[in-house]
Design an enzyme around this catalytic site. Structure first.
Site, PDB file in Angstrom:
ATOM      1  N   LYS A  11      39.426   4.665 -18.204  1.00 31.90           N
ATOM      2  CA  LYS A  11      38.595   4.778 -17.000  1.00 31.90           C
ATOM      3  C   LYS A  11      38.229   3.380 -16.483  1.00 31.90           C
ATOM      4  O   LYS A  11      38.424   2.380 -17.176  1.00 31.90           O
ATOM      5  CB  LYS A  11      37.335   5.587 -17.338  1.00 31.90           C
ATOM      6  CG  LYS A  11      37.625   7.041 -17.762  1.00 31.90           C
ATOM      7  CD  LYS A  11      36.320   7.772 -18.065  1.00 31.90           C
ATOM      8  CE  LYS A  11      36.575   9.207 -18.500  1.00 31.90           C
ATOM      9  NZ  LYS A  11      35.298   9.946 -18.744  1.00 31.90           N
ATOM     10  N   TYR A  51      38.878  16.344 -11.814  1.00 29.42           N
ATOM     11  CA  TYR A  51      37.614  16.823 -12.368  1.00 29.42           C
ATOM     12  C   TYR A  51      37.143  18.118 -11.696  1.00 29.42           C
ATOM     13  O   TYR A  51      35.957  18.443 -11.755  1.00 29.42           O
ATOM     14  CB  TYR A  51      36.543  15.736 -12.271  1.00 29.42           C
ATOM     15  CG  TYR A  51      36.679  14.663 -13.338  1.00 29.42           C
ATOM     16  CD1 TYR A  51      36.713  15.003 -14.697  1.00 29.42           C
ATOM     17  CD2 TYR A  51      36.745  13.314 -12.996  1.00 29.42           C
ATOM     18  CE1 TYR A  51      36.830  14.026 -15.673  1.00 29.42           C
ATOM     19  CE2 TYR A  51      36.860  12.327 -13.980  1.00 29.42           C
ATOM     20  CZ  TYR A  51      36.897  12.690 -15.317  1.00 29.42           C
ATOM     21  OH  TYR A  51      37.009  11.733 -16.294  1.00 29.42           O
ATOM     22  N   ASN A 114      32.196   6.341 -20.686  1.00 32.46           N
ATOM     23  CA  ASN A 114      32.781   6.589 -22.012  1.00 32.46           C
ATOM     24  C   ASN A 114      34.253   6.196 -22.105  1.00 32.46           C
ATOM     25  O   ASN A 114      34.995   6.690 -22.946  1.00 32.46           O
ATOM     26  CB  ASN A 114      32.515   8.032 -22.472  1.00 32.46           C
ATOM     27  CG  ASN A 114      33.090   9.066 -21.534  1.00 32.46           C
ATOM     28  OD1 ASN A 114      33.823   8.742 -20.606  1.00 32.46           O
ATOM     29  ND2 ASN A 114      32.785  10.332 -21.785  1.00 32.46           N
ATOM     30  N   HIS A 117      39.678   9.019 -20.924  1.00 32.01           N
ATOM     31  CA  HIS A 117      39.848  10.456 -20.694  1.00 32.01           C
ATOM     32  C   HIS A 117      41.030  10.958 -21.508  1.00 32.01           C
ATOM     33  O   HIS A 117      42.033  10.263 -21.636  1.00 32.01           O
ATOM     34  CB  HIS A 117      40.126  10.738 -19.204  1.00 32.01           C
ATOM     35  CG  HIS A 117      40.583  12.158 -18.983  1.00 32.01           C
ATOM     36  ND1 HIS A 117      39.712  13.199 -18.853  1.00 32.01           N
ATOM     37  CD2 HIS A 117      41.832  12.703 -18.940  1.00 32.01           C
ATOM     38  CE1 HIS A 117      40.396  14.341 -18.723  1.00 32.01           C
ATOM     39  NE2 HIS A 117      41.675  14.058 -18.773  1.00 32.01           N
ATOM     40  N   GLU A 128      47.191  17.994 -15.563  1.00 29.00           N
ATOM     41  CA  GLU A 128      46.837  16.585 -15.316  1.00 29.00           C
ATOM     42  C   GLU A 128      48.077  15.691 -15.267  1.00 29.00           C
ATOM     43  O   GLU A 128      48.152  14.777 -14.436  1.00 29.00           O
ATOM     44  CB  GLU A 128      45.847  16.113 -16.393  1.00 29.00           C
ATOM     45  CG  GLU A 128      44.488  16.792 -16.237  1.00 29.00           C
ATOM     46  CD  GLU A 128      43.549  16.608 -17.424  1.00 29.00           C
ATOM     47  OE1 GLU A 128      43.907  15.884 -18.375  1.00 29.00           O
ATOM     48  OE2 GLU A 128      42.456  17.196 -17.401  1.00 29.00           O
TER      49      GLU A 128
HETATM   50  P1  IDP Z   1      35.505  14.885 -21.949  1.00 24.29           P
HETATM   51  O1  IDP Z   1      35.807  13.653 -21.132  1.00 24.29           O
HETATM   52  O2  IDP Z   1      35.114  14.536 -23.365  1.00 24.29           O
HETATM   53  O3  IDP Z   1      36.606  15.915 -21.878  1.00 24.29           O
HETATM   54  P2  IDP Z   1      33.988  16.654 -20.177  1.00 24.29           P
HETATM   55  O4  IDP Z   1      32.933  17.586 -20.630  1.00 24.29           O
HETATM   56  O5  IDP Z   1      35.302  17.227 -19.750  1.00 24.29           O
HETATM   57  O6  IDP Z   1      34.195  15.554 -21.331  1.00 24.29           O
HETATM   58  O7  IDP Z   1      33.389  15.795 -18.978  1.00 24.29           O
HETATM   59  C1  IDP Z   1      34.232  14.964 -18.226  1.00 24.29           C
HETATM   60  C2  IDP Z   1      33.543  13.633 -18.010  1.00 24.29           C
HETATM   61  O8  IDP Z   1      32.401  13.847 -17.190  1.00 24.29           O
HETATM   62  C3  IDP Z   1      32.994  12.986 -19.281  1.00 24.29           C
HETATM   63  O9  IDP Z   1      33.957  12.228 -19.978  1.00 24.29           O
HETATM   64  C4  IDP Z   1      31.880  12.121 -18.726  1.00 24.29           C
HETATM   65  O10 IDP Z   1      32.415  10.897 -18.229  1.00 24.29           O
HETATM   66  C5  IDP Z   1      31.387  12.942 -17.554  1.00 24.29           C
HETATM   67  N1  IDP Z   1      30.208  13.724 -17.935  1.00 24.29           N
HETATM   68  C6  IDP Z   1      30.187  14.874 -18.643  1.00 24.29           C
HETATM   69  N2  IDP Z   1      28.929  15.322 -18.818  1.00 24.29           N
HETATM   70  C7  IDP Z   1      28.134  14.413 -18.200  1.00 24.29           C
HETATM   71  C8  IDP Z   1      26.727  14.299 -18.019  1.00 24.29           C
HETATM   72  O11 IDP Z   1      25.940  15.128 -18.472  1.00 24.29           O
HETATM   73  N3  IDP Z   1      26.300  13.205 -17.316  1.00 24.29           N
HETATM   74  C9  IDP Z   1      27.140  12.267 -16.815  1.00 24.29           C
HETATM   75  N4  IDP Z   1      28.473  12.343 -16.964  1.00 24.29           N
HETATM   76  C10 IDP Z   1      28.960  13.392 -17.636  1.00 24.29           C
HETATM   77 MG    MG Z   2      37.290  17.104 -20.322  1.00 25.72          MG
END
Ligand code: IDP
Ligand code: MG
Length: 152
Positions: A11, A51, A114, A117, A128
């Site tokens: 990212k 997303y 984080n 992805h 994707e």
């Molecule tokens: P993942 O990346 O581990 O698959 P997902 O639940 O698919 O996690 O969420 C996608 C992305 O959305 C996360 O990696 C994070 O960057 C963002 N995200 C998810 N939940 C939150 C939140 O509660 N606050 C801010 N960003 C979030």
């Molecule tokens: Mg995800």
């Protein structure tokens, strides 16, 4: 276990922080095979499709704004069990809960930053990969040492 492919992206925070080689290197050293790689700044349309499953979530606008804010390194990795295996390497979504040794456990603090992805299953991997790559951008090839990575 059958060969499969998954979509992985560094990212914008990972690119800005100079973590591309570290993140890419972890998949490479694990033994997975790199079959697609490019750097691009995603369009809003690409980000919203990628997303789309989170469209109704409160963090969606911020997430799309973040992912379109700068270059992303988009990759496709191949290997037996690579979809779930890559998620293990990546670690939990909340970096403070991600195990040490994982990418997020080692390199990140904040759920909104984080660094990486990874597709969460066969269906999202297929979707994707098709969204981010044209078929001709992917290479099918055999590492010369494949027999030393995986038992025949
Ligand atoms: P993942 O990346 O581990 O698959 P997902 O639940 O698919 O996690 O969420 C996608 C992305 O959305 C996360 O990696 C994070 O960057 C963002 N995200 C998810 N939940 C939150 C939140 O509660 N606050 C801010 N960003 C979030
Ligand atoms: Mg995800």
């Amino acid at each position: 276990m059958a060969e499969e492919r998954t979509f992985i992206a560094v990212k914008p925070d990972g690119v800005q922080r100079g973590l591309v080689a570290d993140i890419l290197g972890r998949f490479e050293r694990k033994g997975f095979k790199l079959v697609g790689l490019k750097l691009l700044t995603p369009s809003r349309s690409l980000a919203e499709q990628h997303y789309g499953i989170h469209r109704e979530r409160p963090f969606f606008p911020g997430l799309v704004g973040f992912i379109t804010s700068g270059p992303v390194v988009a990759m496709v990795w191949e290997g037996a069990g690579v979809i779930a295996g890559a998620r293990v390497l990546i670690g939990a979504t909340k970096p403070l809960e991600a195990a040490p040794g994982t990418i997020r456990g080692d390199l990140a603090m904040d759920i909104g930053r984080n660094v990486v992805h990874g597709s969460d299953g066969p269906e999202s991997a297929r979707f994707e990969i098709g969204l981010w790559f044209h078929p001709e951008e992917l290479s099918s090839w055999e590492p010369a040492d494949q027999g030393w990575r995986r038992q025949a």
